[in-house]
Design an enzyme around this catalytic site. Structure first.
Site, PDB file in Angstrom:
ATOM      1  N   ASP A 229       0.635  -1.239  -0.089  1.00 48.87           N
ATOM      2  CA  ASP A 229       0.069  -0.051  -0.043  1.00 48.87           C
ATOM      3  C   ASP A 229       0.781   1.200   0.053  1.00 48.87           C
ATOM      4  OD1 ASP A 229      -2.225   1.803   0.020  1.00 48.87           O
ATOM      5  OD2 ASP A 229      -3.164   0.849   1.829  1.00 48.87           O
TER       6      ASP A 229
HETATM    7  C1  BGC Z   1      -4.927   3.261  -0.093  1.00 50.17           C
HETATM    8  C2  BGC Z   1      -5.192   2.458  -1.250  1.00 50.17           C
HETATM    9  C3  BGC Z   1      -4.623   3.012  -2.439  1.00 50.17           C
HETATM   10  C4  BGC Z   1      -3.450   3.946  -2.465  1.00 50.17           C
HETATM   11  C5  BGC Z   1      -3.043   4.615  -3.849  1.00 50.17           C
HETATM   12  C6  BGC Z   1      -3.601   4.226   0.027  1.00 50.17           C
HETATM   13  O1  BGC Z   1      -3.708   5.210   0.781  1.00 50.17           O
HETATM   14  O2  BGC Z   1      -5.025   2.767   1.100  1.00 50.17           O
HETATM   15  O3  BGC Z   1      -6.215   1.801  -1.018  1.00 50.17           O
HETATM   16  O4  BGC Z   1      -4.824   2.412  -3.407  1.00 50.17           O
HETATM   17  O5  BGC Z   1      -3.409   4.722  -1.243  1.00 50.17           O
HETATM   18  O6  BGC Z   1      -4.045   5.635  -3.836  1.00 50.17           O
END
Ligand code: BGC
Length: 753
Positions: A229
């Site tokens: 993530d």
């Molecule tokens: C989120 C993810 C997301 C990623 C990219 C993170 O803060 O938890 O679900 O895909 O950001 O935007």
């Protein structure tokens, strides 16, 4: 592309570099070898492709796209084909936009209504979440674009989301928090998996070898790449060794250098870096070699698809004869959400919609009046606003209040603090219901809300966060152009404190203990026989359905065989509609603590008035098994199981029973501390006990069979009842001299053989 050969030509620095992003949304190119970058984008219910000014919180704009209903809604469709079609549409738009991977679906289990991100997640039930997720992934990937199932694993709160440790026991992880990922990997093989921010039992998911390699790859057979993530990496070297292939968005080169140093100093095997590169490149080329930038993206068609999906998701929670509305009837739409609906959640999934259709706009040709009722921005309602709403309600035949949660109440990044609607909205609903006996409430929310006014309104339509075409779906459902067919993918508790995680949710500091264990959602409410506001699986229709004639293929099976359960579902009303037939399995006699029932099958069936259809479910070992911590595997305890079929977890219409016999034997580990009850419950061991039983009888009086004949049933039962908890060593204390130490050793050998 022969990625192995390609990686063999790369320098260690190039390889380490490939293991983190070039920027927010691209993998790194290796220009020297003509390896291009590949772009990824959120996800999950539409595209958030950012050109410049990148961020992962949905703050800055992205390209104009189409916002489909969020997962809180799509799960309620209980319709695999529908969500598959949504995945296909998203996959096509990715092809059009040159995106290799869409960051979704998000499949974390709804442990508490408080999780700010529940709107993005499917369900409190792992089977439903897994089935929906697999269908979405298959849809996306049918267009040669990858999905990234997220966030692995046990990421169920936003509070302290980047530091908190989700502490859950093995069985809870296996039975509740893992299956949505497991089903998806086994059924749909996502191209990528995104690990979560949190720790799992103390170890960051991003550096957890058990999760990323042991469970994900070695057990489930995942063969794509794992990405972090955004910003989830703490120790990059530990991460890559654990199975984290790609760090996103990257560390400005710091972690790449750490990988290089670790290899040079002998701390990290270069083969691990090669393997991560091969995995990333294999997926990148799977897209690159099938890229179809000429794929058209008809946004208007997707807008219509979004409306159709929303229509199949919304849940009619209550209806006392007021719906569907007559088109001629004067109707008042009350509440700002009628004019500007809340149809998506905040954060990384936030989509810049090319168009939004409100209910008010969708009803423009109908005799509908409008009163704003409250201000979303100021989260308040003035006396004038309420008075205007009451006036509109009085003048109309039916008043429809559009209520729900403003963005500030639920979002990625933080949790809700309570389960209530804004106070001004509750006040508005009470006032309108007081002014018009035919009051309907339409809800726009990503997670359950309390409904203190429920008894005072005639109908409630849960529209969830229904995507940019939400208004079209709401109006078609309200006026009966479509028949509601969504069913709740989560329980609506009466109040927050009823929720099983209530005492522990959020945790203490960074420790979030999942002490309710496997009893999440209806697994808890049903076991406790608690009153709920609306049960899991609930959803009304403008017609009625009856499930009847449950036929089980066998009375008895082994855990290597399958059981077929067939049931007839009939539309007994006057309109065509869709029924969601739900099958639950319950373990009747079990030494493990188990829920009363668990969803193990569902089918959505369209039926004309009077029409009947047979629905067939096939149940295998997993439908009966629970996770056994002795063998660290799925295990079915021999015994009777109930098979229940109905239209919600609390509306079981037919049930039957099957006996399942285990073919697996648990290892015997009896000691002198083992108690009689456990030994006697194990047929093999009970047999070995045979000769010893005589000694036992002598020491503790007659057993129930003999005592009954002697008219001593009570005392005999009692001594047997007490005896059952007696350890074997008790014989030495209570029957001194009758069993020697060596005889005890012999007996244990016998018991364990
Ligand atoms: C989120 C993810 C997301 C990623 C990219 C993170 O803060 O938890 O679900 O895909 O950001 O935007």
């Amino acid at each position: 592309m022969d990625v192995k050969a390609l990686v063999a030509q790369m320098t260690l620095e190039e390889k380490a570099g490939l293991c983190s992003g070039q920027d927010f949304w691209h993998t790194k190119p290796v220009e020297r070898l003509n390896v291009p970058a590949v772009m990824v984008s959120d996800g999950p219910h539409g595209l958030r492709k950012q050109d410049e000014k990148a961020d992962h919180l949905g703050v800055n704009d992205s390209i104009k796209a189409v916002c489909m209903p969020a997962a809180c809604a799509t799960a309620a469709s209980f319709d695999r084909a529908l969500i598959g079609a949504m995945g296909e549409a998203i996959g096509s738009s990715c092809q059009h936009e040159g995106l290799g991977v869409v960051l979704g679906p998000a499949v974390n289990i709804k442990r508490s209504p408080l999780c700010g991100r529940n709107f993005e997640y499917f369900s409190e039930d792992p089977y439903l979440a897994g089935e929906m997720s697999a269908a979405y992934i298959s849809g996306v990937q049918s267009k040669n674009v990858g999905a990234s199932i997220k966030h692995f694993a046990a990421n169920n709160q936003e509070h302290r989301r980047m530091s908190s440790s989700s502490n859950a026991d093995e069985r809870t992880l296996r039975e509740i928090y893992f299956p949505a990922f497991e089903i998806s990997v086994r059924k749909a093989q996502p191209w990528t998996v995104m690990c979560s921010y949190n720790r799992v039992n103390g170890v960051y998911a991003s550096e957890n070898p058990w999760l990323l390699t042991g469970v994900l790859r070695e057990e489930w057979g995942f063969d794509g790449y794992v990405m972090s993530d955004w910003g989830a990496v703490s120790d990059r070297v530990a991460g890559i060794a654990a199975g984290l292939d790609l760090e996103m968005p990257g560390s400005g080169g710091i972690n790449d250098r750490k990988i290089v140093e670790a290899v040079r100093s002998g701390k990290l095997d270069e083969k691990i870096v090669d393997q991560a590169c091969e995995r990333i490149l294999k997926i990148n080329y799977r897209y690159l070699e099938n890229a179809r930038p000429e794929t058209p993206w008809d946004k208007e068609a997707d807008h219509r698809l979004s409306a159709r999906i929303a229509e199949e998701c919304m849940v009619l929670l209550k209806n006392e004869g007021v719906l569907p509305l007559e088109k001629k009837a004067e109707t008042a739409f009350i509440g700002e959400f009628a004019a500007s609906p809340r149809f998506q959640g905040g954060g990384s999934s936030h989509i810049n919609c090319f168009k939004i259709t409100s209910a008010l706009e969708a009803a423009r040709d109908l005799p509908v009046t409008y009163a704003r009722g409250y201000s979303v921005e100021s989260d308040s309602a003035t006396d004038e606003m309420i008075a205007e709403a009451v006036k509109a309600a009085r003048a109309a035949k039916v008043a429809v209040v559009f209520a729900g949660l403003p963005d500030s109440y639920e979002s990625e990044g933080y949790d809700r603090r309570h389960m209530a609607l804004p106070e001004c909205q509750n006040r508005l609903i009470e006032a309108v219901a007081g002014a018009n006996p035919n009051t309907v409430v339409v809800l726009h929310n990503g997670s359950p809300v309390e409904m203190p006014w429920l008894e005072k309104v005639k109908a409630v339509l849960e529209a969830y966060l229904g995507g940019q075409a939400v208004g079209i779906a709401v109006v078609r459902l309200l006026y009966g152009d479509a028949n509601p067919c969504g069913h709740l993918a989560e329980t609506f508790p009466v109040k927050l404190s009823d929720n099983p995680s209530y005492l522990y949710y959020g945790g203490e500091g960074n420790e979030a203990d999942y002490r309710e264990g496997i009893f999440v959602g209806y697994r808890y409410y049903d076991k406790k026989e608690m009153e709920v506001l609306f049960p899991f699986g609930h959803g009304l229709s403008y017609t009625t359905f009856v499930c009847s004639n449950l036929r089980l293929s066998r009375e008895k099976i082994t855990d290597r065989e399958t059981l077929t359960a067939a049931v007839t579902v009939t539309n007994t009303g006057k309109r065509a509609g869709k029924s969601v037939v739900q099958l639950y399995v319950g373990d009747r006699e079990s030494t493990a603590l188990r829920p009363v029932r668990e969803l193990k099958g569902f089918e959505k069936v369209e039926l004309q008035p009077g029409e009947s259809r047979d629905v067939t479910f096939t149940l295998d070992k997993r439908a009966f098994a629970c996770w056994n911590t002795q063998i660290h595997d799925w295990y079915v305890e021999t015994g009777a199981f109930t098979i229940e079929v109905g239209q919600s977890s609390r509306d079981i219409e037919v049930s039957g029973e099957v006996t399942v016999e285990s073919t697996a034997e648990l290892p015997r580990r009896y000691t002198a501390d083992s108690i009689f009850m456990d030994i006697m419950a194990d047929p093999g061991a009970a047999k070995a006990m045979g000769p010893m039983l005589e000694t036992v009888r002598k020491a503790f009086g007659p057993g129930p069979e003999t005592s009954e004949a002697a008219g001593e049933a009570v005392s005999g039962d009692m001594s047997m009842a007490m005896l059952q908890y007696m350890p074997l060593r008790g014989l030495m204390s209570f029957a001194p001299g009758q069993i020697s130490e060596s005889a005890m050793e012999e007996l244990l050998k016998e018991l364990n053989s």
